[in-house]
Motif scaffolding. Structure first.
Motif, mmCIF file in Angstrom:
data_model
loop_
_atom_site.group_PDB
_atom_site.id
_atom_site.type_symbol
_atom_site.label_atom_id
_atom_site.label_comp_id
_atom_site.label_asym_id
_atom_site.label_seq_id
_atom_site.Cartn_x
_atom_site.Cartn_y
_atom_site.Cartn_z
ATOM 1 N N GLY A 390 84.004 40.021 -32.035
ATOM 2 C CA GLY A 390 83.685 39.644 -32.672
ATOM 3 C C GLY A 390 81.449 39.138 -31.613
ATOM 4 O O GLY A 390 81.194 38.517 -32.723
ATOM 5 N N GLN A 391 82.110 39.330 -30.765
ATOM 6 C CA GLN A 391 80.599 38.434 -30.299
ATOM 7 C C GLN A 391 80.265 39.661 -29.711
ATOM 8 O O GLN A 391 79.892 39.482 -28.461
ATOM 9 C CB GLN A 391 81.125 37.263 -28.472
ATOM 10 N N TYR A 392 79.114 40.097 -30.554
ATOM 11 C CA TYR A 392 78.091 40.862 -30.430
ATOM 12 C C TYR A 392 77.444 40.579 -29.159
ATOM 13 O O TYR A 392 76.249 42.258 -28.971
ATOM 14 C CB TYR A 392 77.388 41.404 -31.746
ATOM 15 N N ARG A 393 76.406 39.485 -29.752
ATOM 16 C CA ARG A 393 75.228 39.544 -28.848
ATOM 17 C C ARG A 393 75.730 39.720 -27.388
ATOM 18 O O ARG A 393 74.447 39.987 -26.487
ATOM 19 C CB ARG A 393 74.483 38.160 -29.368
ATOM 20 N N GLN A 394 77.028 38.957 -27.021
ATOM 21 C CA GLN A 394 77.243 38.954 -25.466
ATOM 22 C C GLN A 394 77.357 40.521 -25.290
ATOM 23 O O GLN A 394 76.983 41.178 -23.906
ATOM 24 C CB GLN A 394 78.002 37.780 -25.440
ATOM 25 N N SER A 395 77.596 40.862 -25.926
ATOM 26 C CA SER A 395 78.438 42.411 -25.575
ATOM 27 C C SER A 395 77.903 43.051 -25.638
ATOM 28 O O SER A 395 77.459 44.173 -24.151
ATOM 29 C CB SER A 395 79.011 43.019 -26.550
ATOM 30 N N LEU A 396 76.555 43.085 -26.125
ATOM 31 C CA LEU A 396 74.920 43.356 -26.073
ATOM 32 C C LEU A 396 74.346 43.706 -24.308
ATOM 33 O O LEU A 396 73.810 44.358 -24.027
ATOM 34 C CB LEU A 396 73.601 43.573 -27.196
ATOM 35 N N GLU A 397 74.232 42.366 -24.553
ATOM 36 C CA GLU A 397 74.037 41.837 -23.094
ATOM 37 C C GLU A 397 74.221 42.545 -21.874
ATOM 38 O O GLU A 397 73.634 43.096 -20.787
ATOM 39 C CB GLU A 397 74.209 40.285 -22.860
ATOM 40 N N ASP A 398 75.699 42.445 -21.581
ATOM 41 C CA ASP A 398 76.543 43.100 -20.873
ATOM 42 C C ASP A 398 77.138 44.648 -21.099
ATOM 43 O O ASP A 398 76.476 45.320 -20.053
ATOM 44 C CB ASP A 398 78.342 42.418 -20.897
ATOM 45 N N ALA A 399 76.506 44.982 -22.400
ATOM 46 C CA ALA A 399 76.187 46.792 -22.231
ATOM 47 C C ALA A 399 75.261 47.416 -22.000
ATOM 48 O O ALA A 399 74.727 47.775 -20.470
ATOM 49 C CB ALA A 399 76.956 47.247 -23.021
ATOM 50 N N SER A 400 73.983 46.124 -21.735
ATOM 51 C CA SER A 400 72.742 46.553 -21.464
ATOM 52 C C SER A 400 72.519 46.650 -20.241
ATOM 53 O O SER A 400 71.671 47.182 -19.391
ATOM 54 C CB SER A 400 71.302 45.558 -22.313
ATOM 55 N N LYS A 401 73.226 45.483 -19.647
ATOM 56 C CA LYS A 401 73.786 44.952 -18.137
ATOM 57 C C LYS A 401 73.981 46.699 -17.697
ATOM 58 O O LYS A 401 73.255 47.184 -15.597
ATOM 59 C CB LYS A 401 73.884 44.150 -17.795
ATOM 60 N N SER A 402 75.011 46.952 -17.407
ATOM 61 C CA SER A 402 75.711 47.673 -17.423
ATOM 62 C C SER A 402 75.035 48.961 -17.193
ATOM 63 O O SER A 402 74.932 49.674 -15.890
ATOM 64 C CB SER A 402 76.741 48.181 -17.754
ATOM 65 N N VAL A 403 73.867 49.240 -17.909
ATOM 66 C CA VAL A 403 73.035 50.650 -18.287
ATOM 67 C C VAL A 403 72.035 51.100 -17.251
ATOM 68 O O VAL A 403 71.283 51.291 -16.472
ATOM 69 C CB VAL A 403 73.229 51.586 -19.054
ATOM 70 N N GLU A 404 71.995 49.127 -16.826
ATOM 71 C CA GLU A 404 70.739 48.817 -16.414
ATOM 72 C C GLU A 404 70.718 49.333 -14.693
ATOM 73 O O GLU A 404 70.410 49.513 -14.083
ATOM 74 C CB GLU A 404 70.157 47.272 -16.513
ATOM 75 N N ILE A 405 72.319 48.427 -14.399
ATOM 76 C CA ILE A 405 72.165 49.033 -13.194
ATOM 77 C C ILE A 405 72.992 50.525 -12.087
ATOM 78 O O ILE A 405 73.006 50.933 -11.307
ATOM 79 C CB ILE A 405 74.343 47.607 -12.417
ATOM 80 N N ASN A 406 73.661 51.169 -13.793
ATOM 81 C CA ASN A 406 74.093 52.283 -13.666
ATOM 82 C C ASN A 406 73.344 53.192 -14.764
ATOM 83 O O ASN A 406 74.105 53.154 -16.286
ATOM 84 C CB ASN A 406 75.146 52.816 -13.610
ATOM 85 N N PRO A 407 72.496 53.845 -15.115
ATOM 86 C CA PRO A 407 71.768 54.250 -16.206
ATOM 87 C C PRO A 407 72.487 55.621 -15.943
ATOM 88 O O PRO A 407 72.013 56.754 -17.396
ATOM 89 C CB PRO A 407 70.175 54.541 -15.349
ATOM 90 N N LYS A 408 73.532 56.163 -15.800
ATOM 91 C CA LYS A 408 74.759 57.103 -15.758
ATOM 92 C C LYS A 408 75.883 56.996 -16.109
ATOM 93 O O LYS A 408 76.602 57.625 -16.479
ATOM 94 C CB LYS A 408 75.134 58.232 -15.279
ATOM 95 N N TYR A 409 75.863 55.306 -16.479
ATOM 96 C CA TYR A 409 77.412 55.148 -16.884
ATOM 97 C C TYR A 409 77.575 54.910 -18.136
ATOM 98 O O TYR A 409 77.611 54.345 -19.579
ATOM 99 C CB TYR A 409 77.138 53.329 -16.726
ATOM 100 N N ALA A 410 78.815 56.056 -18.727
ATOM 101 C CA ALA A 410 78.608 56.987 -20.214
ATOM 102 C C ALA A 410 79.191 55.217 -20.875
ATOM 103 O O ALA A 410 78.884 55.417 -21.903
ATOM 104 C CB ALA A 410 78.948 57.828 -19.655
#
Length: 452
Positions: A390-410
């Motif tokens: 339920g820590q949605y803001r932290q989830s958003l930050e990490d998920a954003s970081k993952s696709v920033e590093i790999n723009p094709k990370y489904a």
């Protein structure tokens, strides 16, 4: 390993039989030369013809062919469409349209035209070319049926048998495919591609000697894309040949044949760790988990085991069976082997998350990132952990970081979409579409539910 489908193409030619209209005999002779100068002459002569000829479908067929030779593709398409409009039940015009559209890189539209041709007249040649287009579009079941129909309707060429062989091999029908490989060679004994294709077929059937003989024949005929088997293997022992065949089959995702090769070695008392490891992997891919486990554990008992790979495989094996405790055991063993390897930490973290041991999971994801700060999968998995907590803001930050590093990370886009949705951000469908674009199947369901 990605399979490459080799299509044996007959060059698209302007040679055709006039449908009883001798007045085009001279133009046909020019068109059959495939010369731009002659094509220009054809167009000039067509334009000089009486006006009533523009109501003749054959007239527009020649106009289309001449335009195609001159790279005037839009004119060529418009002209063949006029032929079809004037004679919509003539299968030959639909066929010519299909050939042309395929040549200019419109296979989907070509398939529509060829489908109409075979509906109007189930001619073997029409089925053959429809099969080629289906094979290009990776519609292999349809292509298989087309080639079968081509043969049933009396059309038979070495190229057809060669293409049919490739499709049957992909479908693991190796005995049937060899029949067609033999026919391709019998019909043209100087066809290097046919020998090369049959070489691969022999290898899938674990007949390495026959595969080597065909490889040499293809090479001697000057075929440059010959199926490669190293000479050291062809001249080697039974063990070398069977290992090569097994490894090739496994790499081609032909796991049942690979198992046969490795089993043949084991039957000869070749108790080597890598053979059991490789056979276990094939069993794992076929979801024969009990056999895979036996082989992996046997491989660990034998001399010189590749422990890191075996621990990794065992961890995945148990994870897939929801045996998270055993999976943790082997990912931990892998960490003990090399504490600076960032990958097993996320494997163990995933198991902890499944067991709802969230603190342990987060520690492992953090450890992985401390070793490799740009490891996008660790960000993606930690993002889902935060989402679950339920820590949605932290989830958003990490998920954003993952696709920033790999723009094709489904997977990263999928978690990002879920975090945005929980936070009330309305642009989450964009991320779902990206997840779908890069191959995440779960995104399909979410898109249908939320984005239509």
């Amino acid at each position: 390993m990605k399979k490459n489908i080799l299509l044996a193409f007959i060059l698209f030619s302007f040679c055709f039989t006039s449908t009883g209209q001798n007045k085009y005999k001279e133009l046909d002779a020019l068109l059959n030369k495939n010369s731009m100068i002659d094509a220009m002459t054809v167009l000039e002569k067509l334009k000089d013809n009486p006006k009533k000829d523009t109501l003749d479908a054959e007239y527009w067929l020649r106009y289309s062919k001449a335009s195609f030779t001159l790279y005037k593709y839009e004119n060529a398409k418009a002209a063949i469409d006029k032929s079809i409009k004037l004679a919509p039940q003539n299968a030959a015009y639909h066929f010519e349209k299909g050939l042309m559209l395929n040549r200019i890189g419109e296979p989907e539209n070509a398939l529509i035209a060829l489908q109409r041709a075979v509906e109007l007249k189930p001619k073997g040649e029409y089925h053959y070319w429809k099969g080629i287009v289906n094979q290009q579009l990776n519609k292999l079941k349809d292509a298989e049926e087309d080639y079968k129909s081509a043969l049933a309707n009396g059309f038979e060429t070495p190229e057809l048998h060669n293409n049919y062989t490739n499709i049957l091999m992909i479908n693991e029908k190796f005995t049937e495919s060899l029949i067609h490989a033999n026919k391709a060679v019998a019909m043209d004994k100087k066809n290097g591609m046919a020998y090369s294709t049959r070489s691969k077929n022999h290898l899938y059937l674990l007949n390495v000697d026959a595969a080597c003989a065909d490889k040499s024949a293809a090479y001697d005929l000057g075929y440059m894309r010959v199926f490669q088997i190293p000479d050291t293997i062809c001249k080697g022992s039974f063990i070398q040949k069977m290992k090569f065949a097994g490894d090739y089959c496994a790499g081609s995702n032909m796991y049942k044949q690979a198992i046969k090769a490795y089993s043949a070695l084991i039957d000869k008392k070749e108790y080597q760790s890598d053979i059991f490891l490789n056979r276990g992997y094939c069993y794992y891919k076929l979801k024969e988990y009990a056999n895979a486990e036996k082989d992996y554990l046997k491989a660990l008992e034998l001399p010189n085991p590749v422990k890191d790979l075996l621990y990794d495989n065992l961890s995945l094996l148990y994870f897939d069976q929801d045996n998270y405790t055993k999976s943790i055991e082997y990912s931990s063993k892998r960490i003990e082997l090399n504490p600076k390897n960032h990958v097993p930490y996320i494997d163990r973290g995933l198991n902890y998350r499944k067991l709802k041991k969230y603190d342990e999971a987060e520690k492992d994801f953090n450890k992985s990132l401390s070793i490799k700060p740009d490891f996008f999968r660790a960000y993606g998995y930690r993002a889902f952990l935060f989402l679950e907590l339920g820590q949605y803001r932290q989830s958003l930050e990490d998920a954003s970081k993952s696709v920033e590093i790999n723009p094709k990370y489904a997977y990263g886009y999928l978690v990002l979409a879920q975090a945005k949705q929980k936070l009330g951000q309305t642009d989450f469908c964009t991320d779902l579409l990206n997840a779908q674009k890069y191959g995440n199947d779960e995104a399909d369901i979410a898109i249908k539910q939320y984005c239509n």
